[in-house]
Design an enzyme around this catalytic site. Structure first.
Site, short mmCIF file in Angstrom:
data_model
loop_
_atom_site.label_atom_id
_atom_site.label_comp_id
_atom_site.label_asym_id
_atom_site.label_seq_id
_atom_site.Cartn_x
_atom_site.Cartn_y
_atom_site.Cartn_z
N CYS A 114 26.66 -13.16 52.88
CA CYS A 114 25.15 -13.31 53.14
C CYS A 114 24.75 -14.57 52.32
O CYS A 114 23.46 -14.89 52.21
CB CYS A 114 24.55 -11.89 52.38
SG CYS A 114 25.14 -10.63 53.63
N HIS A 254 17.20 -13.32 50.69
CA HIS A 254 18.05 -12.72 51.87
C HIS A 254 17.40 -11.36 52.26
O HIS A 254 17.11 -10.34 51.41
CB HIS A 254 19.55 -12.43 51.17
CG HIS A 254 20.38 -11.54 52.07
ND1 HIS A 254 20.38 -11.74 53.41
CD2 HIS A 254 21.38 -10.43 51.81
CE1 HIS A 254 21.35 -10.95 53.90
NE2 HIS A 254 22.12 -10.19 52.94
N ASN A 284 19.35 -6.86 58.76
CA ASN A 284 20.12 -7.94 57.76
C ASN A 284 21.11 -8.63 58.62
O ASN A 284 21.91 -8.02 59.38
CB ASN A 284 21.02 -7.04 56.62
CG ASN A 284 21.77 -7.91 55.68
OD1 ASN A 284 21.94 -9.10 55.90
ND2 ASN A 284 22.60 -6.99 54.85
C1 LIG Z 1 23.06 1.74 52.70
C2 LIG Z 1 21.77 2.54 51.98
C3 LIG Z 1 20.78 2.02 52.93
C4 LIG Z 1 22.05 3.87 51.74
O1 LIG Z 1 21.00 4.19 51.02
P1 LIG Z 1 21.15 5.43 49.93
O2 LIG Z 1 19.86 5.99 49.47
O3 LIG Z 1 22.06 4.67 48.93
O4 LIG Z 1 21.93 6.65 50.42
P2 LIG Z 1 23.34 7.14 50.01
O5 LIG Z 1 24.34 6.02 50.60
O6 LIG Z 1 23.49 7.52 48.76
O7 LIG Z 1 23.43 8.46 51.20
C5 LIG Z 1 22.55 9.31 50.94
C6 LIG Z 1 22.67 10.06 52.10
O8 LIG Z 1 22.17 9.68 53.38
C7 LIG Z 1 23.28 9.87 54.24
N1 LIG Z 1 23.16 8.54 55.25
C8 LIG Z 1 23.71 7.36 55.16
N2 LIG Z 1 23.33 6.77 56.05
C9 LIG Z 1 22.38 7.32 56.86
C10 LIG Z 1 21.65 7.31 57.93
N3 LIG Z 1 21.63 6.21 58.60
N4 LIG Z 1 20.69 8.16 58.57
C11 LIG Z 1 20.80 9.37 57.85
N5 LIG Z 1 21.39 9.68 56.72
C12 LIG Z 1 22.32 8.90 56.33
C13 LIG Z 1 24.64 9.74 53.57
O9 LIG Z 1 25.62 10.22 54.32
C14 LIG Z 1 24.17 10.50 52.43
O10 LIG Z 1 24.40 11.80 52.74
P3 LIG Z 1 25.15 13.09 51.74
O11 LIG Z 1 24.03 13.06 50.29
O12 LIG Z 1 25.02 14.19 52.79
O13 LIG Z 1 26.46 12.49 51.48
C15 LIG Z 1 21.81 1.70 50.66
O14 LIG Z 1 22.84 2.06 49.81
C16 LIG Z 1 21.67 0.27 50.82
O15 LIG Z 1 20.90 -0.49 51.25
N6 LIG Z 1 22.83 -0.40 50.12
C17 LIG Z 1 22.93 -1.91 50.18
C18 LIG Z 1 23.45 -2.25 51.60
C19 LIG Z 1 23.28 -3.50 51.86
O16 LIG Z 1 22.35 -3.86 52.22
N7 LIG Z 1 24.57 -4.26 52.05
C20 LIG Z 1 24.36 -5.57 52.51
C21 LIG Z 1 24.28 -6.35 51.38
S1 LIG Z 1 24.43 -7.99 51.60
#
Ligand SMILES: CC(C)(COP(=O)(O)OP(=O)(O)OC[C@H]1O[C@@H](n2cnc3c(N)ncnc32)[C@H](O)[C@@H]1OP(=O)(O)O)[C@@H](O)C(=O)NCCC(=O)NCCS
Length: 327
Positions: A114, A254, A284
């Site tokens: 990224c 980004h 993204n």
């Molecule tokens: C991926 C992201 C949105 C997840 O959000 P979060 O608040 O951290 O959520 P978590 O990973 O803690 O998951 C919480 C719950 O939501 C669930 N979940 C994950 N994706 C889901 C979706 N699309 N829809 C519904 N539930 C979802 C998980 O399974 C988890 O369930 P559980 O508690 O039963 O295990 C977040 O971590 C994020 O944006 N991270 C950065 C990722 C990124 O942008 N990467 C590229 C960087 S260049």
């Protein structure tokens, strides 16, 4: 002292096909409410069957050359920033070179995930600044839809396809670009990676069955890394420019996740309107995201003469970087 480097023009391109949150509700166990509240993403553009990365790269590059009033034969070097090239050899930049008819250009791909666009601008500016090139076309183009696991709800809702580009040069006109800052920490590659398809784990029936050609990510870890680095990058860029973060006219980050951007806004005591965000409509797009956002900000008149514009990006590797443009 090297030659002063200028940004001469920008361009972008996104494919026509759109995936909405409602589409994901039909594909995995998710909801529009979850996606909007956790990411701020509403839609993403994705390539259709038969379309490829270089189609977008060529179009974005062409648009940037038009904006800069530069003919393809006057381009000395083409850099394509991508980790999703059409194929590994030849590189994407050679495909673009041929299709743009840039007969006097060298061509290389850069993979910094990224952070790709900032990395490409940094290396392109080094060629211009050292006098080895007069005009460099930097294109960031990604097809994340072809490396996304549409069975993994934790990643599939985040990513989209698209391309953005910039022309760098020297001489009169354009906007001064500089203060390039690049860093990497390769000690934790598995936080965000594609395990198979490289020479370490070549494609096999087994790697395909195990879905190892798709992006794997530790979302929480990447979230923390992204917030920390974005804050550091903005503080650093402001300090080196002799201003406070609150005095930056526009940050083009980004386009990763609205919550990540919001966390940085709050921790830096900045105002939301200081950030240009379009991730709601594109998701993204990795290396392309800051490039598309910069071009859109320019075309929408969000950047004005005298403005200090800071580009920041961070991503897999880990890699992170920034550059400042004086408009
Ligand atoms: C991926 C992201 C949105 C997840 O959000 P979060 O608040 O951290 O959520 P978590 O990973 O803690 O998951 C919480 C719950 O939501 C669930 N979940 C994950 N994706 C889901 C979706 N699309 N829809 C519904 N539930 C979802 C998980 O399974 C988890 O369930 P559980 O508690 O039963 O295990 C977040 O971590 C994020 O944006 N991270 C950065 C990722 C990124 O942008 N990467 C590229 C960087 S260049």
């Amino acid at each position: 002292m090297g030659t002063a480097v200028k940004l001469l023009g920008t361009g972008s391109f996104v494919p026509e096909r759109v995936l909405t949150n409602a589409d994901f509700e039909r594909m995995v166990d998710t909801s529009d409410e979850w996606i909007m509240s956790r990411t701020g993403i509403r839609e993403r553009h994705v390539l259709s069957d038969g379309e490829k990365n270089s189609d977008m790269a060529v179009q974005a590059g062409y648009n940037a050359l038009q904006a800069a009033h530069i003919a393809p034969e006057d381009v000395d070097h083409i850099i394509v920033c991508t980790f999703t090239p059409d194929m590994l050899v030849p590189n994407c930049a050679c495909v673009v070179q041929s299709r743009l008819d840039a007969v006097n250009a060298g061509a290389v791909d850069i993979n910094a995930a990224c952070t790709g666009f900032i990395s490409g601008l940094t290396h392109g500016a080094a060629l211009v600044g050292s006098g080895q090139a007069r005009r460099v076309l930097v294109i960031a183009s990604e097809v994340l839809s072809r490396v996304t696991d549409y069975q993994d709800r934790g990643t599939c809702v985040l990513f989209g396809d698209g391309a953005g580009a910039a022309v760098l040069g020297s001489g009169d006109g354009g906007h001064a670009i500089g203060d390039f800052f690049l860093r990497a920490d390769g000690s934790n590659p598995e936080a965000l990676w594609i395990p198979a398809g490289g020479s370490n784990l070549p494609a096999s029936a087994n790697t395909v069955a195990e879905r190892l050609h798709f992006i794997k990510m530790n979302g929480r870890e990447v979230f923390k890394f992204a917030v920390t680095r974005m804050i550091e990058l903005i503080e650093g860029a402001a300090e080196r420019a002799g201003i406070k973060p609150g005095d930056i006219d526009l940050v083009v980050p980004h386009q990763v996740n609205q919550r990540i951007i919001q966390a940085a806004v709050e921790r830096l005591g900045m105002r939301e309107e200081q950030f240009y965000c379009n991730l709601e409509w594109y998701g993204n797009t990795s290396a392309a995201s800051a490039a598309i956002a910069l071009d859109e900000a320019v075309r929408k008149g969000r950047v004005k003469a005298g403005n200090t514009v800071v580009l920041v990006a961070f991503g897999g590797g880990f890699t992170w970087g920034s550059t400042t443009i004086k408009w």
